[in-house]
Motif scaffolding. Structure first.
Motif, PDB file in Angstrom:
ATOM      1  N   GLY A   1       0.797  -1.220   0.000  1.00  0.00           N
ATOM      2  CA  GLY A   1       0.000   0.000   0.000  1.00  0.00           C
ATOM      3  C   GLY A   1       0.828   1.269   0.000  1.00  0.00           C
ATOM      4  N   LEU A   2       0.243   2.326  -0.550  1.00  0.00           N
ATOM      5  CA  LEU A   2       0.856   3.650  -0.627  1.00  0.00           C
ATOM      6  C   LEU A   2       0.067   4.621   0.225  1.00  0.00           C
ATOM      7  CD1 LEU A   2       2.485   6.059  -1.781  1.00  0.00           C
ATOM      8  CD2 LEU A   2       1.000   5.969  -3.802  1.00  0.00           C
ATOM      9  N   THR A   3       0.743   5.304   1.146  1.00  0.00           N
ATOM     10  CA  THR A   3       0.114   6.354   1.935  1.00  0.00           C
ATOM     11  C   THR A   3       0.765   7.689   1.613  1.00  0.00           C
ATOM     12  OG1 THR A   3       1.617   6.011   3.809  1.00  0.00           O
ATOM     13  CG2 THR A   3      -0.456   4.792   3.810  1.00  0.00           C
ATOM     14  N   ILE A   4      -0.046   8.740   1.562  1.00  0.00           N
ATOM     15  CA  ILE A   4       0.436  10.093   1.263  1.00  0.00           C
ATOM     16  C   ILE A   4      -0.003  11.026   2.378  1.00  0.00           C
ATOM     17  CG2 ILE A   4       0.328  12.032  -0.334  1.00  0.00           C
ATOM     18  CD1 ILE A   4      -0.050  10.184  -2.611  1.00  0.00           C
TER      19      ILE A   4
ATOM     20  N   ALA B   1      -3.298  -0.254 -12.915  1.00  0.00           N
ATOM     21  CA  ALA B   1      -3.257   1.043 -12.233  1.00  0.00           C
ATOM     22  C   ALA B   1      -3.584   0.898 -10.749  1.00  0.00           C
ATOM     23  CB  ALA B   1      -4.224   2.010 -12.894  1.00  0.00           C
ATOM     24  N   GLU B   2      -2.833   1.621  -9.926  1.00  0.00           N
ATOM     25  CA  GLU B   2      -3.031   1.611  -8.479  1.00  0.00           C
ATOM     26  C   GLU B   2      -3.111   3.050  -7.986  1.00  0.00           C
ATOM     27  OE1 GLU B   2      -0.755   0.134  -4.363  1.00  0.00           O
ATOM     28  OE2 GLU B   2      -0.030  -0.503  -6.339  1.00  0.00           O
ATOM     29  N   ALA B   3      -3.927   3.275  -6.973  1.00  0.00           N
ATOM     30  CA  ALA B   3      -4.057   4.592  -6.357  1.00  0.00           C
ATOM     31  C   ALA B   3      -3.594   4.513  -4.902  1.00  0.00           C
ATOM     32  CB  ALA B   3      -5.509   5.060  -6.425  1.00  0.00           C
ATOM     33  N   PRO B   4      -3.404   5.650  -4.257  1.00  0.00           N
ATOM     34  CA  PRO B   4      -3.014   5.635  -2.844  1.00  0.00           C
ATOM     35  C   PRO B   4      -4.069   4.983  -1.960  1.00  0.00           C
ATOM     36  CG  PRO B   4      -2.563   7.773  -3.823  1.00  0.00           C
ATOM     37  CD  PRO B   4      -3.378   7.003  -4.819  1.00  0.00           C
TER      38      PRO B   4
ATOM     39  N   GLU C   1      -3.632  10.598   4.638  1.00  0.00           N
ATOM     40  CA  GLU C   1      -4.070  11.873   5.196  1.00  0.00           C
ATOM     41  C   GLU C   1      -4.259  12.928   4.114  1.00  0.00           C
ATOM     42  OE1 GLU C   1      -1.337  13.030   8.195  1.00  0.00           O
ATOM     43  OE2 GLU C   1      -1.947  11.488   9.610  1.00  0.00           O
ATOM     44  N   GLN C   2      -3.499  12.820   3.044  1.00  0.00           N
ATOM     45  CA  GLN C   2      -3.618  13.801   1.952  1.00  0.00           C
ATOM     46  C   GLN C   2      -4.511  13.236   0.863  1.00  0.00           C
ATOM     47  OE1 GLN C   2      -0.563  16.632   0.692  1.00  0.00           O
ATOM     48  NE2 GLN C   2      -0.324  15.376  -1.131  1.00  0.00           N
ATOM     49  N   GLY C   3      -5.353  14.105   0.315  1.00  0.00           N
ATOM     50  CA  GLY C   3      -6.293  13.667  -0.710  1.00  0.00           C
ATOM     51  C   GLY C   3      -5.625  13.374  -2.038  1.00  0.00           C
ATOM     52  N   TRP C   4      -6.346  12.610  -2.848  1.00  0.00           N
ATOM     53  CA  TRP C   4      -5.862  12.284  -4.187  1.00  0.00           C
ATOM     54  C   TRP C   4      -7.029  12.106  -5.137  1.00  0.00           C
ATOM     55  CZ3 TRP C   4      -7.932   7.594  -5.422  1.00  0.00           C
ATOM     56  CH2 TRP C   4      -8.150   6.664  -4.382  1.00  0.00           C
ATOM     57  N   VAL C   5      -6.733  12.301  -6.408  1.00  0.00           N
ATOM     58  CA  VAL C   5      -7.706  12.100  -7.472  1.00  0.00           C
ATOM     59  C   VAL C   5      -7.137  11.058  -8.417  1.00  0.00           C
ATOM     60  CG1 VAL C   5      -8.852  13.142  -9.460  1.00  0.00           C
ATOM     61  CG2 VAL C   5      -8.667  14.414  -7.323  1.00  0.00           C
ATOM     62  N   SER C   6      -7.958  10.091  -8.803  1.00  0.00           N
ATOM     63  CA  SER C   6      -7.523   9.045  -9.727  1.00  0.00           C
ATOM     64  C   SER C   6      -8.506   8.949 -10.878  1.00  0.00           C
ATOM     65  CB  SER C   6      -7.429   7.704  -9.003  1.00  0.00           C
ATOM     66  OG  SER C   6      -7.109   6.668  -9.910  1.00  0.00           O
ATOM     67  N   ALA C   7      -7.998   8.894 -12.095  1.00  0.00           N
ATOM     68  CA  ALA C   7      -8.851   8.762 -13.272  1.00  0.00           C
ATOM     69  C   ALA C   7      -8.298   7.681 -14.177  1.00  0.00           C
ATOM     70  CB  ALA C   7      -8.929  10.084 -14.030  1.00  0.00           C
ATOM     71  N   THR C   8      -9.160   6.787 -14.641  1.00  0.00           N
ATOM     72  CA  THR C   8      -8.782   5.817 -15.663  1.00  0.00           C
ATOM     73  C   THR C   8      -9.677   6.018 -16.879  1.00  0.00           C
ATOM     74  OG1 THR C   8     -10.282   4.148 -14.752  1.00  0.00           O
ATOM     75  CG2 THR C   8      -8.019   4.128 -13.960  1.00  0.00           C
TER      76      THR C   8
ATOM     77  N   VAL D   1      -3.082   9.700 -11.639  1.00  0.00           N
ATOM     78  CA  VAL D   1      -3.287   9.927 -10.209  1.00  0.00           C
ATOM     79  C   VAL D   1      -2.656  11.267  -9.870  1.00  0.00           C
ATOM     80  CG1 VAL D   1      -2.712   9.168  -7.866  1.00  0.00           C
ATOM     81  CG2 VAL D   1      -3.322   7.479  -9.614  1.00  0.00           C
ATOM     82  N   PHE D   2      -3.378  12.099  -9.132  1.00  0.00           N
ATOM     83  CA  PHE D   2      -2.815  13.379  -8.683  1.00  0.00           C
ATOM     84  C   PHE D   2      -3.121  13.569  -7.215  1.00  0.00           C
ATOM     85  CE2 PHE D   2      -3.232  17.944  -7.757  1.00  0.00           C
ATOM     86  CZ  PHE D   2      -1.929  18.343  -8.032  1.00  0.00           C
ATOM     87  N   SER D   3      -2.115  13.997  -6.455  1.00  0.00           N
ATOM     88  CA  SER D   3      -2.289  14.294  -5.038  1.00  0.00           C
ATOM     89  C   SER D   3      -1.484  15.526  -4.681  1.00  0.00           C
ATOM     90  CB  SER D   3      -1.813  13.108  -4.188  1.00  0.00           C
ATOM     91  OG  SER D   3      -1.926  13.398  -2.805  1.00  0.00           O
TER      92      SER D   3
END
Length: 536
Positions: A414-417, A431-434, A439-446, A479-481
């Protein structure tokens, strides 16, 4: 098109830098002893700074040595064809071999078709000052230190020096095997230049520690270019190393506080038929400018790989930055790889390849990014950890794979941001997302259809462009955070708008949607689906 959004961010405060403004304070790498045997093993702590890595390893023998010498007390050795003469004691000449038998300073000048040997059983430092010295051996090393307390090779101001060995020697265990070979700690200093050609095995090699403080050093070798068994430290100067094997290497895997390679300063250019930097324990870059072109890994530490400062460019590699524990705490790093750009693994077969943690997580394996700028272009996974991954700071831009067997992000644990800025684009099949507990938000689009190189994809809120990314190759997931992503709010994904601002790896934190089109929207913590537009 599918759009997802994770929870809000509370950006974690970055820990204070301790080396070149970019280390992370904390626990260090070091040695541990298994009480059931005599084996000493090296361990590493995630997030340890370059300074911490060094503190846990064997201290350099050349901490206070700047390569200065007293010319008035030096013995001048004049090289002349197949013989030589000396102005003082401590030197013997037999046939074409010049042997230095005692500590002291020896200034070598002229040309020798033969060999210079240092064989001193007396405690004390031997300084070899190369002042327009040219030594070529047809049978073994050009300079061979068989016994000494410590040896310093000083490149005299304004001098040009060359060392070249023979071929077909040094294959036995413990035999001299480099054009500049030392059985003792070896330091290279001074402001002159040295060109070393290793025709049999290595270019420059030490059975103990090897430190390059200054000078212009150019090494070409059929095997490893620069090798120090216990450690290699580059602290300054200009080093150009071209190797059939590894360019910079330390291979003491038996003692946990040794076997490390570190670049702390200078300008370093490495071209390798295998790894650019290969360390049996820790590989670290804390300063300077380093450029690596490697058929194997760019930077590889069997225990840890750490970047905490300087400017590092890996123009070609199989895997760019690899170790059991990978830490990026500062500096500017640009990696191009034919496989994974950043890879954390313990070397077992239980780890890789499955996006989203499809395989079991390896204990003690991690990627930690807390500062600096990291830009990667990977044909394999962009950021890959067979254990965990944590991002607390820095700016990370990943141009990941175009094939679906890999992902821009790939972790088993797992990835934490909690901070920093991350943009990861690549294929969508793996594709994997956080993690949703980040604690920090992220946006993921496929996207159902891929978008071509040159496409601009944007994250937009209330008409304001938060991020614009200009793709360097085909992508079908993003993915953007960043700290600009807030829980509970709605974001839009656009393509073909106009970026603005300073770009890092194609990412800018601004722009306009003029000329673009909206693909869809998403609200924090709500997963929505849709169909993407046609591929561009």
């Amino acid at each position: 098109m599918k759009l997802t959004k994770a929870r809000a961010a509370v950006t974690a405060a970055l820990l204070a830098a301790t080396l070149a403004g970019c280390g992370v304070a904390g626990a260090v790498t070091g040695a541990s002893v298994d009480d059931s045997s005599t084996t000493t093993t090296a361990t590493a702590t995630p997030g340890a700074s370059v300074e911490a890595v060094l503190a846990a390893n064997q201290e350099s023998h050349a901490e206070a040595d700047d390569g200065t010498y007293d010319a008035s007390s030096a013995v001048t050795v004049t090289l002349s064809g197949s013989s030589a003469t000396a102005s003082g004691d401590g030197v013997s000449v037999k046939d074409s071999t010049v042997t230095i038998t005692a500590p002291g300073t020896y200034v070598l000048t002229g040309t020798l078709a033969g060999q210079v040997v240092v064989d001193s059983s007396v405690e004390g430092k031997v300084q070899l000052v190369l002042d327009d010295a040219h030594v070529t051996s047809s049978t073994g090393p050009a300079v061979s230190v068989t016994a000494a307390d410590e040896v310093v090779v000083v490149l005299a101001d304004g001098s040009t020096n060359t060392l070249e060995d023979g071929s077909g020697y040094g294959d036995g265990e413990g035999e001299p095997n480099a054009a500049l070979y030392s059985a003792a700690d070896l330091t290279i200093a001074g402001t002159g230049s040295l060109t070393v050609t290793g025709n049999s095995n290595d270019g420059i090699g030490s059975q103990d520690g090897l430190v390059i403080l200054s000078g212009t050093v150019t090494v070409t070798a059929v095997d490893d270019a620069v090798r120090g068994k216990d450690y290699v430290r580059v602290e300054g100067g200009i080093l150009t190393a071209t190797a059939g094997g590894d360019a910079l290497k330390s291979d003491n895997a038996e003692e946990g506080d040794r076997g490390y390679v570190v670049v702390l300063g200078g300008t370093v250019k490495l071209t390798a038929g295998d790894d650019g930097i290969q360390a049996a324990t820790d590989a670290a870059i804390g300063g300077g400018t380093t450029t690596i072109t490697a058929e194997g890994d760019g930077i590889h530490g069997d225990v840890s790989a750490t970047v905490g400062g300087g400017t590092t460019t890996v123009t070609k590699s199989s895997e760019g930055l690899e170790g059991k524990v990978v830490t990026v705490s500062g500096g500017s790093i640009d990696i191009t790889s034919s496989d994974d750009a950043v890879n954390a693994t313990d070397g077992s077969s239980s780890g890789g390849g499955m996006g989203g943690g499809g395989n079991s997580s390896q204990d003690g394996v991690s990627v930690t990014i807390s500062g600096g700028t990291l830009v990667v272009d990977a044909e394999g996974d962009g950021l890959d950890s067979n254990g965990s991954m944590s991002i607390t700071g820095g700016t990370i831009v990943v141009s990941g794979p175009t094939a679906s067997g890999n992902g821009a992000l790939d972790t088993n644990g797992g990835l934490t941001i909690t901070g920093g800025t991350l943009l990861a684009a690549g294929s969508s099949g793996m594709a994997e997302a956080p993690s949703t507990d980040s604690e920090q938000g992220w946006v993921s689009a496929t996207f159902d259809s891929g978008y071509a190189e040159g496409t601009v994809v944007q994250v937009v809120q209330d008409g304001k462009v938060i991020a614009s990314f200009t793709a360097s190759k085909t992508f079908s997931s993003v993915v953007f955070s960043s700290s600009a992503i807030t829980s509970g709010e709605t974001y839009e994904i656009w393509v073909d708008g106009t970026p603005s601002g300073t770009a890092v790896g194609g990412l800018t934190l601004g722009g306009s949607t003029d000329g673009g089109s909206k693909l869809g929207t998403v609200t924090a913590d709500v997963h929505t689906g849709g169909q993407g537009g046609p591929g561009h």
